[in-house]
Design a protein around this motif. Sequence first.
Motif, short mmCIF file in Angstrom:
data_model
loop_
_atom_site.label_atom_id
_atom_site.label_comp_id
_atom_site.label_asym_id
_atom_site.label_seq_id
_atom_site.Cartn_x
_atom_site.Cartn_y
_atom_site.Cartn_z
N LYS A 94 0.81 -1.22 0.00
CA LYS A 94 0.00 0.00 0.00
C LYS A 94 0.84 1.27 0.00
O LYS A 94 0.32 2.37 -0.08
CB LYS A 94 -0.91 0.01 1.23
CG LYS A 94 -2.12 -0.90 1.13
CD LYS A 94 -3.28 -0.15 0.49
CE LYS A 94 -4.56 -0.95 0.59
NZ LYS A 94 -5.75 -0.10 0.53
N HIS A 121 -11.01 -3.88 11.02
CA HIS A 121 -10.64 -2.56 10.50
C HIS A 121 -10.52 -2.53 8.97
O HIS A 121 -10.15 -1.51 8.41
CB HIS A 121 -9.33 -2.09 11.14
CG HIS A 121 -9.46 -1.78 12.60
ND1 HIS A 121 -10.02 -0.61 13.06
CD2 HIS A 121 -9.12 -2.50 13.70
CE1 HIS A 121 -10.00 -0.61 14.39
NE2 HIS A 121 -9.46 -1.75 14.80
N LEU A 144 -8.42 -3.97 6.88
CA LEU A 144 -7.05 -3.64 6.52
C LEU A 144 -6.27 -4.90 6.16
O LEU A 144 -6.63 -6.01 6.57
CB LEU A 144 -6.34 -2.95 7.70
CG LEU A 144 -6.80 -1.54 8.06
CD1 LEU A 144 -6.24 -1.15 9.42
CD2 LEU A 144 -6.36 -0.53 7.00
N PHE A 179 -1.16 0.34 4.67
CA PHE A 179 -2.20 1.34 4.44
C PHE A 179 -1.70 2.44 3.52
O PHE A 179 -0.49 2.57 3.28
CB PHE A 179 -2.68 1.94 5.77
CG PHE A 179 -1.64 2.76 6.50
CD1 PHE A 179 -1.64 4.14 6.45
CD2 PHE A 179 -0.66 2.14 7.25
CE1 PHE A 179 -0.70 4.89 7.12
CE2 PHE A 179 0.31 2.88 7.93
CZ PHE A 179 0.29 4.26 7.87
N ASP A 239 -4.77 8.48 2.54
CA ASP A 239 -6.17 8.27 2.89
C ASP A 239 -6.31 8.45 4.40
O ASP A 239 -5.90 7.59 5.19
CB ASP A 239 -6.59 6.87 2.47
CG ASP A 239 -8.07 6.59 2.69
OD1 ASP A 239 -8.65 7.17 3.62
OD2 ASP A 239 -8.65 5.77 1.94
N GLU A 264 -8.85 8.39 6.42
CA GLU A 264 -9.69 7.42 7.09
C GLU A 264 -8.95 6.08 7.26
O GLU A 264 -9.01 5.46 8.33
CB GLU A 264 -10.98 7.20 6.29
CG GLU A 264 -11.85 6.04 6.75
CD GLU A 264 -12.34 6.16 8.18
OE1 GLU A 264 -12.74 5.14 8.76
OE2 GLU A 264 -12.32 7.28 8.73
N GLU A 265 -8.27 5.66 6.23
CA GLU A 265 -7.51 4.41 6.34
C GLU A 265 -6.36 4.56 7.31
O GLU A 265 -6.04 3.63 8.06
CB GLU A 265 -7.00 3.99 4.96
CG GLU A 265 -6.43 2.58 4.92
CD GLU A 265 -6.26 2.06 3.50
OE1 GLU A 265 -7.21 1.49 2.96
OE2 GLU A 265 -5.15 2.24 2.95
N ARG A 298 -7.70 4.12 10.79
CA ARG A 298 -7.95 2.71 11.11
C ARG A 298 -6.63 1.96 11.32
O ARG A 298 -6.55 1.05 12.14
CB ARG A 298 -8.76 2.07 9.98
CG ARG A 298 -10.23 2.49 10.00
CD ARG A 298 -11.05 1.74 8.97
NE ARG A 298 -10.94 2.32 7.63
CZ ARG A 298 -10.48 1.69 6.57
NH1 ARG A 298 -10.06 0.43 6.67
NH2 ARG A 298 -10.42 2.29 5.40
#
Length: 469
Positions: free
Chosen positions: A345, A374, A376, A395, A399, A401-402, A405
């Motif tokens: 990611k 989550h 993920l 992640f 992002d 929001e990500e 989390r």
Amino acid sequence: MSRIEARRDEDTVAAGPLVDRLLGGLPAEALITDPDVTASYANDMASFCPAGDPAVVVLPRTVEQVQHVMRTATELGVPVVPQGARTGLSGAANATDGCIVLSLTKMDRILEIDPVDRIAVVEPGVVNATLSRAVGDHGLYYPPDPSSWEMCTIGGNIGTASGGLCCVKYGVTAEYVLGLDVVLADGRLMSTGRRTAKGVAGYDLTRLFVGSEGSLGIVVRAVLALRPKPPGHLVLAAEFPSGAAACDAVCRIMAGGHVPSLLELMDRTTVKAVNDMAHMGLPESTEALLLAAFDTTDPAADLAAVGALCEAAGATQVVPAEDAAESELLLQARRTALVALEAVKGTTMIDDVCVPRSRLGELIDGVERIAEKHRLTIGVVAHAGDGNTHPTVCFDARDSEESRRARESFDEIMALGLDLGGTITGEHGVGVLKKEWLARELGPVGLEMQRAVKQVFDPLGILNPGKLF
């Protein structure tokens, strides 16, 4: 003038007297003041760890130069952040605003290798792999081998009490540091420990500095224990239908009295990531891949015994390497794991939770539940032989929001490790990332005593402030 330019001008003015004082005992080439360059020294490899703007970066080459830096810092009340290669994963090397970044990478000499006493004397900037190869030429072996061994320095290894792939048999950095020369906060030079095989005179201050993350003094020389060079590894790979089955195999191996030189686990997510990046052809049908190695006089026999235990635990396939080349390929796959997970990611948070071996399966199952909760990708790679796991949260840092989390999942993994009777870090250290969790693990009395030790060595609080607690 932009706000950034204005701030840089203010920092330059404020840094003027500091730089002048430093130049009184340092050559000009040892100082970096260009803000664009000093910014590159601001942080290590950890995510979610704030970093400030250094006033100056100093790259000393001698003990006397380090002493001058610390005397100057004490006189002016300026914080000092020691650094090695900045391969750390907890923010322990991150700069604070207006600090002196003290980069020790230029102090990179191997001063002595003694085959009789089986010691090496080194400066802190020596790269781990460089030392390993140098002592190997003398028929000797320096066992601690972090995954970043081609880049990380001995000083950094000492600062974070690093481990590595061979810990299950040979132990961690702390077990190989016999003595240290340390420049204290006020510039005084102190020697700790010994060169002898045995020695118990006074408090063990050497062990106190190992893992202190530069918060008590600056290590400028280390006396390291060496071992005779063992025969080459022979490695076995075992595929399992679940992480629990692989962990059962680990328990059987350890309970059976076997002493592998390496016992490593990669889950399905990690295996796929390694294949995607390095095209190694690892079996992606497996849920967990266990690597066991022996460097004994009859490794094939040891691997056969361990292979039988793996099959008894439910392994679907057990494949011993036929030679050193195949073994090295498997080890390279393991060393590539964290880099490969980062490529999934673009950003990772690498946890470092160590639990009793008997509870390793519970941790892996718990991490899987946290990943599902989550939404993920969390790969698990572990020094399974000593229960030290690296759940790695993948992640997209762009992002928000990500990212939120990811941070929440990281904290839940830390809590899970403590609930299972483990510790928040087996080898990466506390730094900035785990300060809150250190307080939870130590408890109020333990934290009070640690702060009292810090006060004795660093009464002004200038050494790596904001780290640990």
